[in-house]
Design a protein around this motif. Structure first.
Motif, PDB file in Angstrom:
ATOM      1  N   ASN A  22       1.200  -1.499   0.095  1.00  0.00           N
ATOM      2  CA  ASN A  22      -0.115   0.365  -0.007  1.00  0.00           C
ATOM      3  C   ASN A  22       0.836   0.916  -0.161  1.00  0.00           C
ATOM      4  OD1 ASN A  22      -1.971  -1.255  -0.192  1.00  0.00           O
ATOM      5  ND2 ASN A  22      -2.592  -1.315   2.342  1.00  0.00           N
ATOM      6  N   ARG A  23       1.571   1.342   0.790  1.00  0.00           N
ATOM      7  CA  ARG A  23       2.628   2.114   0.584  1.00  0.00           C
ATOM      8  C   ARG A  23       3.478   2.803  -0.562  1.00  0.00           C
ATOM      9  NH1 ARG A  23       6.424   0.543   3.922  1.00  0.00           N
ATOM     10  NH2 ARG A  23       8.099   0.925   2.794  1.00  0.00           N
ATOM     11  N   TYR A  24       4.089   1.495  -1.510  1.00  0.00           N
ATOM     12  CA  TYR A  24       4.241   1.914  -2.850  1.00  0.00           C
ATOM     13  C   TYR A  24       3.298   2.321  -3.899  1.00  0.00           C
ATOM     14  CZ  TYR A  24       8.227  -0.400  -1.636  1.00  0.00           C
ATOM     15  OH  TYR A  24      10.171  -1.653  -0.872  1.00  0.00           O
ATOM     16  N   ALA A  25       2.105   1.667  -3.540  1.00  0.00           N
ATOM     17  CA  ALA A  25       1.563   1.934  -4.415  1.00  0.00           C
ATOM     18  C   ALA A  25       1.101   3.423  -4.189  1.00  0.00           C
ATOM     19  CB  ALA A  25       0.267   1.462  -4.019  1.00  0.00           C
ATOM     20  N   SER A  26       0.900   4.067  -2.947  1.00  0.00           N
ATOM     21  CA  SER A  26       0.714   5.876  -2.982  1.00  0.00           C
ATOM     22  C   SER A  26       1.321   6.649  -3.659  1.00  0.00           C
ATOM     23  CB  SER A  26       0.120   5.719  -1.505  1.00  0.00           C
ATOM     24  OG  SER A  26      -0.724   4.791  -0.286  1.00  0.00           O
ATOM     25  N   LEU A  27       2.888   5.885  -3.352  1.00  0.00           N
ATOM     26  CA  LEU A  27       3.688   6.544  -3.788  1.00  0.00           C
ATOM     27  C   LEU A  27       3.651   6.687  -5.458  1.00  0.00           C
ATOM     28  CD1 LEU A  27       6.972   5.207  -2.244  1.00  0.00           C
ATOM     29  CD2 LEU A  27       6.044   7.911  -1.995  1.00  0.00           C
ATOM     30  N   LEU A  28       3.310   5.881  -6.115  1.00  0.00           N
ATOM     31  CA  LEU A  28       3.332   5.475  -7.497  1.00  0.00           C
ATOM     32  C   LEU A  28       2.178   6.197  -7.437  1.00  0.00           C
ATOM     33  CD1 LEU A  28       3.150   1.956  -9.211  1.00  0.00           C
ATOM     34  CD2 LEU A  28       1.425   3.862 -10.326  1.00  0.00           C
ATOM     35  N   HIS A  29       1.254   6.590  -6.849  1.00  0.00           N
ATOM     36  CA  HIS A  29      -0.317   7.034  -7.416  1.00  0.00           C
ATOM     37  C   HIS A  29       0.130   8.629  -7.469  1.00  0.00           C
ATOM     38  CE1 HIS A  29      -2.794   4.483  -6.196  1.00  0.00           C
ATOM     39  NE2 HIS A  29      -3.209   3.628  -7.156  1.00  0.00           N
ATOM     40  N   GLU A  30       0.772   9.025  -6.619  1.00  0.00           N
ATOM     41  CA  GLU A  30       1.451  10.521  -6.206  1.00  0.00           C
ATOM     42  C   GLU A  30       1.991  10.548  -7.549  1.00  0.00           C
ATOM     43  OE1 GLU A  30       3.924  11.530  -3.035  1.00  0.00           O
ATOM     44  OE2 GLU A  30       2.162  10.394  -1.776  1.00  0.00           O
ATOM     45  N   HIS A  31       3.927  10.179  -8.172  1.00  0.00           N
ATOM     46  CA  HIS A  31       4.166  10.063  -9.904  1.00  0.00           C
ATOM     47  C   HIS A  31       3.200  10.009 -10.642  1.00  0.00           C
ATOM     48  CE1 HIS A  31       7.467   9.251  -7.346  1.00  0.00           C
ATOM     49  NE2 HIS A  31       7.904   8.233  -6.825  1.00  0.00           N
ATOM     50  N   LEU A  32       2.412   9.320 -11.226  1.00  0.00           N
ATOM     51  CA  LEU A  32       1.261   8.887 -11.940  1.00  0.00           C
ATOM     52  C   LEU A  32       0.014  10.401 -12.094  1.00  0.00           C
ATOM     53  CD1 LEU A  32      -0.066   7.867 -14.430  1.00  0.00           C
ATOM     54  CD2 LEU A  32      -1.610   6.720 -12.628  1.00  0.00           C
ATOM     55  N   LEU A  33      -0.110  11.186 -11.020  1.00  0.00           N
ATOM     56  CA  LEU A  33      -0.260  11.778 -11.357  1.00  0.00           C
ATOM     57  C   LEU A  33      -0.538  13.466 -11.705  1.00  0.00           C
ATOM     58  CD1 LEU A  33      -2.976  11.039  -7.717  1.00  0.00           C
ATOM     59  CD2 LEU A  33      -3.387  10.862 -10.006  1.00  0.00           C
ATOM     60  N   GLN A  34       1.160  13.399 -11.453  1.00  0.00           N
ATOM     61  CA  GLN A  34       2.293  15.234 -11.402  1.00  0.00           C
ATOM     62  C   GLN A  34       2.914  14.344 -13.379  1.00  0.00           C
ATOM     63  OE1 GLN A  34       2.430  16.934  -9.491  1.00  0.00           O
ATOM     64  NE2 GLN A  34       1.031  15.233  -7.857  1.00  0.00           N
ATOM     65  N   LEU A  35       2.364  13.439 -13.601  1.00  0.00           N
ATOM     66  CA  LEU A  35       3.217  13.518 -15.221  1.00  0.00           C
ATOM     67  C   LEU A  35       1.654  14.002 -15.762  1.00  0.00           C
ATOM     68  CD1 LEU A  35       3.107   9.166 -15.774  1.00  0.00           C
ATOM     69  CD2 LEU A  35       4.759  11.233 -15.351  1.00  0.00           C
ATOM     70  N   PRO A  36       2.222  14.971 -17.167  1.00  0.00           N
ATOM     71  CA  PRO A  36       1.113  15.678 -18.585  1.00  0.00           C
ATOM     72  C   PRO A  36       0.748  14.762 -18.608  1.00  0.00           C
ATOM     73  CG  PRO A  36       3.784  16.603 -18.088  1.00  0.00           C
ATOM     74  CD  PRO A  36       3.770  15.343 -17.307  1.00  0.00           C
ATOM     75  N   SER A  37       1.022  13.892 -18.852  1.00  0.00           N
ATOM     76  CA  SER A  37      -0.233  12.626 -19.363  1.00  0.00           C
ATOM     77  C   SER A  37      -1.059  12.573 -18.971  1.00  0.00           C
ATOM     78  CB  SER A  37       0.076  11.384 -19.840  1.00  0.00           C
ATOM     79  OG  SER A  37       1.930  12.042 -20.756  1.00  0.00           O
TER      80      SER A  37
END
Length: 186
Positions: A22-37
């Motif tokens: 869950n910790r890794y998944a939250s970090l991943l979500h944060e990275h994704l939501l910052q992407l211009p795409s």
């Protein structure tokens, strides 16, 4: 070869504690939501996650908050094809194959491929060229063959392998995002 890699990766995922996952998944979500795409996409397609797949419900809710259209697939095993349908809190879901919940095609609005800006592509493991080993149905490779939008795979770094034995019909994704950030970009 693909079958062994799939099984090995799934076994490694099973060994991670729920807290760590869950910790890794939250970090991943944060990275994704910052992407211009992500930010630029008006219509996003993704699957309903389950088990040790990166959770997609938080992304669906975030997309709704941001005023995006969300669509999720229904698979048709007879033709080996899938169709994306608009997904809202009111969408009637049905459980069909392998316990997957999918929009009911009888009462859902289909979303055409050209209208989808971003597809979050599921998979079990991924290599440095953006190739993936999925869950074995081949639905995504068929769907993506003539798709021209952005495709992003979400995976933990342990799901990244050196080399996927890609075949002619395999389609690589545009980007791979992990808990460490962007792992690959076309």
């Amino acid at each position: 070869m693909k079958k062994e890699l799939r099984l090995q990766t799934l076994a490694m995922l099973e060994q991670i504690s729920t807290e760590e996952f869950n910790r890794y998944a939250s970090l991943l979500h944060e990275h994704l939501l910052q992407l211009p795409s992500w930010k630029q996409a008006k219509t996003i397609a993704l699957t309903m996650s389950r088990g040790k797949e990166i959770p997609t419900m938080p992304l669906i809710e975030k997309a709704w908050q941001e005023g995006k259209t969300v669509c999720v697939p229904t698979c048709f095993p007879e033709t080996k094809e899938m169709t994306f349908y608009e997904y809202t809190p009111e969408t009637k879901m049905i459980s069909r194959y392998f316990g997957l919940t999918e929009p009911d095609p009888q009462v859902s609005a289909a979303v055409h491929k050209e209208e989808i800006d971003l597809i979050i592509v599921p998979g079990v493991c991924f290599d440095q060229q953006g190739y993936r080993i999925g869950f074995g149905g081949g639905y995504y490779d068929r769907y993506l063959a003539d798709y021209h939008g952005v495709t992003i795979a979400l995976c933990l770094s342990l799901q990244q392998i050196e080399y996927v034995p890609a075949e002619a019909h395999d389609i690589s994704v545009s980007m791979i995002v992990s808990e460490k950030g962007l792992l690959y970009q076309k």
